[in-house]
Design an enzyme around this catalytic site. Sequence first.
Site, PDB file in Angstrom:
ATOM      1  N   HIS A 183       0.821  -1.218   0.000  1.00 27.75           N
ATOM      2  CA  HIS A 183       0.000   0.000   0.000  1.00 27.75           C
ATOM      3  C   HIS A 183       0.856   1.271   0.000  1.00 27.75           C
ATOM      4  O   HIS A 183       0.378   2.355  -0.343  1.00 27.75           O
ATOM      5  CB  HIS A 183      -0.917  -0.010   1.230  1.00 27.75           C
ATOM      6  CG  HIS A 183      -2.172   0.784   1.058  1.00 27.75           C
ATOM      7  ND1 HIS A 183      -2.290   1.827   0.156  1.00 27.75           N
ATOM      8  CD2 HIS A 183      -3.388   0.698   1.685  1.00 27.75           C
ATOM      9  CE1 HIS A 183      -3.511   2.342   0.243  1.00 27.75           C
ATOM     10  NE2 HIS A 183      -4.188   1.664   1.143  1.00 27.75           N
ATOM     11  N   ASP A 234     -13.806  -7.505 -17.680  1.00 30.28           N
ATOM     12  CA  ASP A 234     -13.972  -8.782 -18.380  1.00 30.28           C
ATOM     13  C   ASP A 234     -12.708  -9.037 -19.193  1.00 30.28           C
ATOM     14  O   ASP A 234     -12.446  -8.368 -20.181  1.00 30.28           O
ATOM     15  CB  ASP A 234     -15.203  -8.708 -19.283  1.00 30.28           C
ATOM     16  CG  ASP A 234     -15.448  -9.995 -20.059  1.00 30.28           C
ATOM     17  OD1 ASP A 234     -14.642 -10.933 -19.916  1.00 30.28           O
ATOM     18  OD2 ASP A 234     -16.432 -10.049 -20.811  1.00 30.28           O
TER      19      ASP A 234
END
Length: 472
Positions: A168, A413
Site C-alpha cells: 500500500h 472482463d
Amino acid sequence: MATQNSIKLLEVCRVSPLFDSPNTATEFSLPLTFFDLLFFKSAPIEFLSFYSHTHLDDYLYFDSILSKLKHSLSLTLPHFLPLVGKLIWPPNSQTPIIHYTPGDSMSLTIAESDANFDNLSGHHVTEARDFCPLLPHLETSDSEASILTLQVTLFPNKGFCLGIVADHAVLDGKAMSLFLDSWVYISKLEKLITKNNATLLPELTPFFDRTVFKYPATLDSMFSNRLLAMNSCRSLKSFNFEVPADLVRATFELSRTDIEKIRKRVLSWGDKNGETKTSTSEPLHLSTFVLTFAYIMVCVAKAKEVESNKMIYLYITANFRSRLDPPIPANYFGNCVGGGVIGAEARELMEESGLAIAAYRIIDGIKKMKGFLNEADKLIEMLTREKDVEGTQTQPEEIWVAWSNKFRDYERDFGWGRPKKVGLANIQRTKAIGTTMVDSKNGNGGVEVGMVLKKHEMDRFASLFVTGLQSL
C-alpha cells in the site's frame, strides 16, 4: 507439489515485461511522497476477483486461460514497471524508494482449491480466514520488499479466483484500479497487438511524475525524521497482520430502491430536527456513499449493543487527485488519498432520527477533508507515535471504510465474462470493523457492502440490516 489449507500449489513462476523499449531497458527510481508514507508498513492491499466457469474440469481449457492471463500481463507490465520493481531504503535516502532494474519480474502463483467456491464467491457469512489461502505471499525482508504479486486459484468445475496483493505504500485503490483496467484492456486486444507492443488509451496510461505535488516540503522531512527515529535500521520487513479466528465476512446489498428509501427518511427527519442540519448553508449532497454508511453506522450501533455514551467513529478516505490545489492528473499512479473521521455517540444513532444524524455528520466530515493537508502534521504524529497500552477506559467502536464503487470492479472482463464476486480481503486485518463498498454486479445502481465482524455480531447485524430496510 505442496498442499496446505485445502490448497495445492501447481506452479510458481515469474512474469516479465514482454517487449524491449527504452523504459524497460533503463534502471530508475521513484521517491515515496507524503501520501505514500502514510501507508508505509500498513496492511497490503488484498484484492480478490472470483470468476464462475463450469468448463474448468478441463485442464487444457484452464491452461488456455492462464496462457492468456500471462501473455496479456507481460504486455501490460511495460506500462507499470514500478510494480515489478522493489521497495528499498538506501543509506543516502531519508525515506524508502521504488527501484526498478532491467530484468525485474513479478511472481505469479497457480494453485488448486477444494474449498466451497459458492460460499467464497457468495454473500454468505464465511470465516474470514477461509480467504487467506487465495492470497499470494508478498515477499519482504529488511533490505527490500516486493511491490505486487498474483495468484490464480482453480476450483474444478466451478471457476477460479484472481488474488492480488500489493504494497500500500506504493499504490492506492485508484492506482490499483488503473492497473487492472489496463490489463483488461490489453487482454481484450491481445489478438490485435503486433510486435509485442501494446498501446494504452490516454486515460489508462499511468502518470508517474512526483513533481506535480504542491504541498509543504516540510511534511516529507517531518515524516522521514520520525520514521528514522522509529526504524533506525531502515527495515522494510512488514508487520504481522494476523486474521483473528473469531472474525467472519459477509456481503450486504443496497439496491437503488433501498438507497432512495434511506434518502427519503434522512430528508424527512432533517426537516423535523434542526440539529441534524450540516454546519454550512450549502445544498445537501446525499450521495450513495453518505446514505450507505449512515445506514451502516446505525446498524453497527445496534448490532454491537454498546453503551449509549460510547463513541462510534467512521474513518473514511477519498481520492485527492482532483482535490489538490493545483489538481494532479486522474491517471497519477501512486497514493493520493486524504482521510476524515466522523463521530457520533451510540445513543444518537439509535434514536429515531439516527439515520439523519449520521448522514449529516458524514457530509460535514467530507467537507472538512478539504483541510486535510493543514492537519497533516498532527496525522504524522499520530501515525508514528508509540502505541498506547489500552487501559480500562471505554474504547470507541471504529469503522474503517476501504475501496469505492467508482472503480466499477464488476465491469472488468478479461475475455471469459465479468466477475461473479469481488472483494477486499485486507479489511479483516484490522482491529476495527472493516468495511468496503463496491458497485452492484446487477448493474442496478446499487452497491455491495462487505463487512467483517465477530460471528454473533454479524448475525445481529444481518438481521438489523434486513428489518431496517423493511421498516423504511
